[in-house]
Design a protein around this motif. Structure first.
Motif, short mmCIF file in Angstrom:
data_model
loop_
_atom_site.label_atom_id
_atom_site.label_comp_id
_atom_site.label_asym_id
_atom_site.label_seq_id
_atom_site.Cartn_x
_atom_site.Cartn_y
_atom_site.Cartn_z
N MET A 18 0.57 -1.11 0.40
CA MET A 18 -0.17 -0.28 -0.07
C MET A 18 0.90 0.77 0.17
O MET A 18 1.92 1.19 0.57
N PHE A 19 0.28 2.75 -0.72
CA PHE A 19 1.36 3.49 -0.70
C PHE A 19 0.27 4.69 -1.12
O PHE A 19 -0.84 4.16 -1.67
N MET A 20 0.60 5.71 -0.62
CA MET A 20 -0.79 7.26 -0.60
C MET A 20 0.29 8.15 -0.74
O MET A 20 1.57 7.99 -0.39
N TYR A 21 -0.10 9.21 -1.83
CA TYR A 21 0.44 9.89 -2.32
C TYR A 21 -0.62 11.37 -3.26
O TYR A 21 -1.58 10.84 -3.23
N ALA A 22 -0.49 12.18 -2.41
CA ALA A 22 -1.67 13.06 -2.39
C ALA A 22 -3.32 12.58 -2.12
O ALA A 22 -3.78 12.71 -2.94
N HIS A 23 -3.34 11.84 -1.13
CA HIS A 23 -4.43 11.40 -0.52
C HIS A 23 -5.45 10.68 -1.76
O HIS A 23 -6.56 9.96 -1.34
N PHE A 24 -4.26 9.73 -2.74
CA PHE A 24 -4.58 8.73 -3.61
C PHE A 24 -3.36 7.26 -2.70
O PHE A 24 -2.62 7.52 -2.72
N VAL A 25 -5.18 6.00 -2.77
CA VAL A 25 -4.13 5.81 -1.91
C VAL A 25 -4.52 4.18 -2.85
O VAL A 25 -4.93 3.93 -3.52
N PHE A 26 -3.10 3.76 -3.17
CA PHE A 26 -3.22 2.74 -4.09
C PHE A 26 -2.63 0.77 -2.74
O PHE A 26 -2.01 1.16 -2.30
N ALA A 27 -3.47 0.23 -3.54
CA ALA A 27 -2.97 -1.07 -2.56
C ALA A 27 -2.96 -2.26 -3.93
O ALA A 27 -4.04 -2.27 -5.14
N TRP A 28 -2.05 -2.59 -4.16
CA TRP A 28 -1.78 -3.99 -4.93
C TRP A 28 -1.64 -5.32 -4.21
O TRP A 28 -0.40 -5.83 -3.21
N ALA A 29 -2.51 -6.22 -4.37
CA ALA A 29 -2.17 -7.29 -3.96
C ALA A 29 -0.93 -8.42 -4.38
O ALA A 29 -1.10 -8.02 -6.44
N GLU A 30 -0.62 -9.18 -4.02
CA GLU A 30 0.31 -9.58 -4.23
C GLU A 30 -0.48 -10.79 -5.45
O GLU A 30 -1.37 -11.69 -5.00
N GLY A 31 0.36 -11.25 -6.44
CA GLY A 31 0.44 -11.80 -7.75
C GLY A 31 -0.33 -11.10 -8.21
O GLY A 31 -1.16 -11.50 -9.66
N ALA A 32 -0.91 -9.83 -8.18
CA ALA A 32 -2.41 -9.10 -9.30
C ALA A 32 -1.47 -8.01 -10.14
O ALA A 32 -0.35 -7.95 -10.28
N VAL A 33 -2.56 -7.90 -11.30
CA VAL A 33 -1.70 -7.21 -12.50
C VAL A 33 -2.58 -5.90 -12.57
O VAL A 33 -2.24 -5.10 -13.37
N GLN A 34 -3.17 -5.33 -11.54
CA GLN A 34 -4.06 -4.61 -11.51
C GLN A 34 -3.55 -4.29 -9.80
O GLN A 34 -4.09 -4.72 -9.04
N VAL A 35 -4.05 -2.21 -9.84
CA VAL A 35 -4.47 -1.36 -8.00
C VAL A 35 -5.67 -1.11 -8.23
O VAL A 35 -5.95 -0.63 -8.79
N GLN A 36 -5.45 -0.83 -6.80
CA GLN A 36 -7.08 -0.54 -6.42
C GLN A 36 -6.65 0.84 -6.09
O GLN A 36 -5.32 0.86 -4.89
N VAL A 37 -7.59 2.51 -6.59
CA VAL A 37 -6.55 3.12 -6.31
C VAL A 37 -7.73 3.71 -5.35
O VAL A 37 -9.49 3.57 -5.49
N SER A 38 -7.78 4.33 -3.65
CA SER A 38 -9.35 4.96 -3.35
C SER A 38 -8.93 6.49 -3.04
O SER A 38 -7.39 6.75 -3.05
N HIS A 39 -9.81 7.11 -1.87
CA HIS A 39 -8.90 8.75 -0.84
C HIS A 39 -8.57 8.19 0.23
O HIS A 39 -10.04 7.68 0.67
N GLY A 40 -8.06 8.86 0.01
CA GLY A 40 -8.14 8.87 2.01
C GLY A 40 -6.26 8.62 2.34
O GLY A 40 -5.34 9.52 1.89
N THR A 41 -6.34 8.29 3.62
CA THR A 41 -4.71 7.82 3.83
C THR A 41 -4.92 6.60 4.42
O THR A 41 -5.86 5.00 4.11
N LEU A 42 -3.21 5.76 4.25
CA LEU A 42 -3.64 4.40 4.50
C LEU A 42 -4.17 3.67 6.27
O LEU A 42 -4.62 2.92 6.11
N ASN A 43 -4.39 4.48 6.57
CA ASN A 43 -4.67 4.28 8.84
C ASN A 43 -5.76 4.90 8.70
O ASN A 43 -6.63 4.40 10.05
N GLY A 44 -6.16 5.38 7.72
CA GLY A 44 -7.92 6.24 7.58
C GLY A 44 -8.49 5.19 7.22
O GLY A 44 -8.42 4.95 6.17
N PRO A 45 -9.99 6.38 6.44
CA PRO A 45 -11.03 5.64 6.10
C PRO A 45 -10.55 6.36 4.38
O PRO A 45 -9.59 7.20 4.60
N LYS A 46 -10.82 5.02 3.79
CA LYS A 46 -10.81 5.23 2.00
C LYS A 46 -12.28 5.24 1.32
O LYS A 46 -12.75 4.73 2.03
#
Length: 117
Positions: free
Chosen positions: A44-72
């Motif tokens: 997981m990585f957050m930049y400018a409140h875009f939160v990127f989640a990349w599951a192991e083995g996946a070829v796509q990431v999920q993009v949310s708005h928020g922070t790593l530890n807060g609501p998304k």
């Protein structure tokens, strides 16, 4: 004295009026390796409140708005990524993707009008 990362810049308008503006870097968190209750890993990585989640083995990431530890708030479920699964790769991808998104070169760019109709 300016806070760390904040810079002052003088801009000049067409009418020769000068103004000092201040710029600050976008907030960033991670990358961090997380594990869910079933033992699945994701970077997981957050930049400018875009939160990127990349599951192991996946070829796509999920993009949310928020922070790593807060609501998304989920924005996009499947954004393709073509890199070897790692935190640094996600950080590089996420930062470039967010800057491109905010610049209007990705998706529908914002339109600013000088006057209302």
């Amino acid at each position: 004295m300016l806070p760390l990362g904040v810079t002052a810049q003088e801009i000049t308008y067409r009418n020769d009026r000068k103004q000092i503006i201040y710029t600050a870097p976008y907030v960033s968190e991670g990358p961090v390796l997380v594990r869910d209750l079933l033992g699945r890993q994701a970077w997981m990585f957050m930049y400018a409140h875009f939160v990127f989640a990349w599951a192991e083995g996946a070829v796509q990431v999920q993009v949310s708005h928020g922070t790593l530890n807060g609501p998304k708030m989920l924005l996009w479920k499947g954004v393709s990524i073509s890199a070897f699964w790692s935190g640094p790769a996600l950080a590089e991808f996420g930062q470039a993707w967010a800057v491109e998104q905010m610049s209007g070169r990705r998706g529908t760019p914002a339109v600013v009008k000088d006057q209302l109709p």
